[in-house]
Design a protein around this motif. Sequence first.
Motif, short mmCIF file in Angstrom:
data_model
loop_
_atom_site.label_atom_id
_atom_site.label_comp_id
_atom_site.label_asym_id
_atom_site.label_seq_id
_atom_site.Cartn_x
_atom_site.Cartn_y
_atom_site.Cartn_z
N VAL A 102 0.82 -1.20 0.07
CA VAL A 102 -0.12 0.13 0.01
C VAL A 102 0.75 1.34 0.06
O VAL A 102 0.66 2.21 -0.81
CB VAL A 102 -1.06 0.04 1.17
CG1 VAL A 102 -1.71 1.29 1.48
CG2 VAL A 102 -2.08 -1.19 1.05
N PHE A 103 1.95 1.18 0.69
CA PHE A 103 2.96 2.33 0.89
C PHE A 103 3.47 2.57 -0.63
O PHE A 103 3.56 3.73 -1.10
CB PHE A 103 3.86 2.18 2.00
CG PHE A 103 4.73 3.46 1.98
CD1 PHE A 103 4.58 4.59 2.48
CD2 PHE A 103 6.12 3.15 1.37
CE1 PHE A 103 5.66 5.46 2.53
CE2 PHE A 103 7.11 4.04 1.52
CZ PHE A 103 6.70 5.37 2.04
N VAL A 104 3.92 1.71 -0.97
CA VAL A 104 4.51 1.91 -2.32
C VAL A 104 3.67 2.24 -3.44
O VAL A 104 3.94 3.14 -4.15
CB VAL A 104 5.19 0.62 -2.81
CG1 VAL A 104 5.90 0.53 -4.41
CG2 VAL A 104 6.60 0.27 -2.01
N GLY A 105 2.35 1.84 -3.35
CA GLY A 105 1.36 2.14 -4.42
C GLY A 105 0.98 3.63 -4.24
O GLY A 105 0.94 4.46 -5.13
N LEU A 106 0.96 4.15 -2.78
CA LEU A 106 0.79 5.56 -2.75
C LEU A 106 1.67 6.45 -3.38
O LEU A 106 1.61 7.44 -3.83
CB LEU A 106 0.31 5.74 -1.26
CG LEU A 106 -0.92 5.16 -0.60
CD1 LEU A 106 -0.83 5.13 0.78
CD2 LEU A 106 -2.03 5.85 -1.33
N VAL A 107 2.87 5.91 -2.93
CA VAL A 107 4.14 6.76 -3.42
C VAL A 107 4.02 7.01 -5.14
O VAL A 107 4.36 8.14 -5.79
CB VAL A 107 5.44 6.36 -3.00
CG1 VAL A 107 6.69 7.02 -3.77
CG2 VAL A 107 5.57 6.41 -1.48
N TRP A 108 3.87 5.83 -5.76
CA TRP A 108 3.72 5.95 -7.23
C TRP A 108 2.79 6.79 -7.78
O TRP A 108 2.81 7.54 -8.72
CB TRP A 108 3.49 4.44 -7.81
CG TRP A 108 3.73 4.46 -8.97
CD1 TRP A 108 4.72 4.28 -10.20
CD2 TRP A 108 2.35 4.11 -9.89
NE1 TRP A 108 4.38 4.07 -11.11
CE2 TRP A 108 2.83 4.08 -11.42
CE3 TRP A 108 1.09 3.88 -9.66
CZ2 TRP A 108 2.02 3.81 -12.36
CZ3 TRP A 108 0.36 3.90 -10.91
CH2 TRP A 108 0.61 3.92 -11.87
N LEU A 109 1.33 6.56 -6.99
CA LEU A 109 0.37 7.47 -7.59
C LEU A 109 0.76 9.00 -7.20
O LEU A 109 0.36 9.82 -8.13
CB LEU A 109 -1.00 6.93 -6.79
CG LEU A 109 -1.44 5.59 -7.21
CD1 LEU A 109 -2.67 5.31 -6.35
CD2 LEU A 109 -1.94 5.47 -8.64
N THR A 110 1.36 9.30 -6.42
CA THR A 110 1.46 10.44 -5.93
C THR A 110 2.54 11.24 -7.01
O THR A 110 2.56 12.25 -7.53
CB THR A 110 2.50 10.66 -4.49
OG1 THR A 110 1.48 10.28 -3.63
CG2 THR A 110 2.76 12.32 -4.26
#
Length: 358
Positions: free
Chosen positions: A20-28
Amino acid sequence: MLKSLFNWKVLLNLVIAIGVFVGLVWLTFRWLEYHTNHGQEIPVPNVINKSVHDAIKILDDTGLEYEVDSANYDPKYRPFQVLQIYPSPGSRVKDGRTVRLRVNPRTWAQIAVPDVINKYSGLAFQRLDQVGLKIGDTIYEPSIQKDALLRILYKGNAVNPGTRLPRFSVIDVVVGSGPMRNISIPNVVGLSVKEARAVITKSMFEVGLVEYEDGGKDESDIIYYQDPAAGDVRDQGMQIDLWASKRTPAELRAKVEQLNSIYRMKVDTSLPPVRYEEVHTEPVYEAPVAPPVPKKETPKAEPAKTEVTTSKPVAGTEKAKVSSSSQPAGSTTKPAASSNTGGQQTTQKPKAKKVVVE
């Protein structure tokens, strides 16, 4: 403890959290790239030497923002000509980037007119030149403030201190030429105080003491007396004293006579006019007296010693003396002729005495 830590459920939750953390960073980062147009750059167009209106239109078409900065006016370039652009032409910037334009203004920057009214004209001219105003015509006007700057004119209109004018503007100045002489004083008796002030100011005089009969200061009171009198001649700037009342001058005849006795000098016309004659006397110059010359003392000469020697007289001469002394007065005798001369009358002169001066 370690056994519970390596439980598959704990590990599963940990893996889900990391994902979830990596996905949020990528989306940002993807959102930032989309919002900032990452990788999309626009070259800055060359709008130098174009008019500011044409430059703004070109920047709007390319999607760039702009700021206009006025530089100091340079007469070598056209008004509103673009002199410089930042970033420089050809640079690649993002869409929506603000570009700064340096534009030549329409004319010189405006400056404030300095407060030089009623100042000496020499200092006023120097101050006007320092701020960048050029003096055109110098107009001289009669005024008690001789050589003082009275007004500043720009395009024929008077301007007050603090008015903003373009730098290097040409202005005209009004300078006092000194008071006018022998101006006839106007007659303000019968006018209101307000009207009298206007007439006196127009005649280049000043209002002095204004004495109101009732002690008030109503400008509608009527002038019933003035000093100096109307028709007298005075120099420009002299004060005229006024006496005002709500009554008419005819009603204040006694008051007027009283003021006449104080302010009007009576002239006795019964006496003959006095004539003044100029007598020119030529100066008399006396000859300089020479100082007395001291007398030189001469030594007194000693009396001279004289030696007198007499020689014996001739016989004939002695006889002649004796005969002349024996004759009476008035008789004449002829001396006898000597036998040696043959009868001729001869007279022997006595020999001169010999004087010897030692």
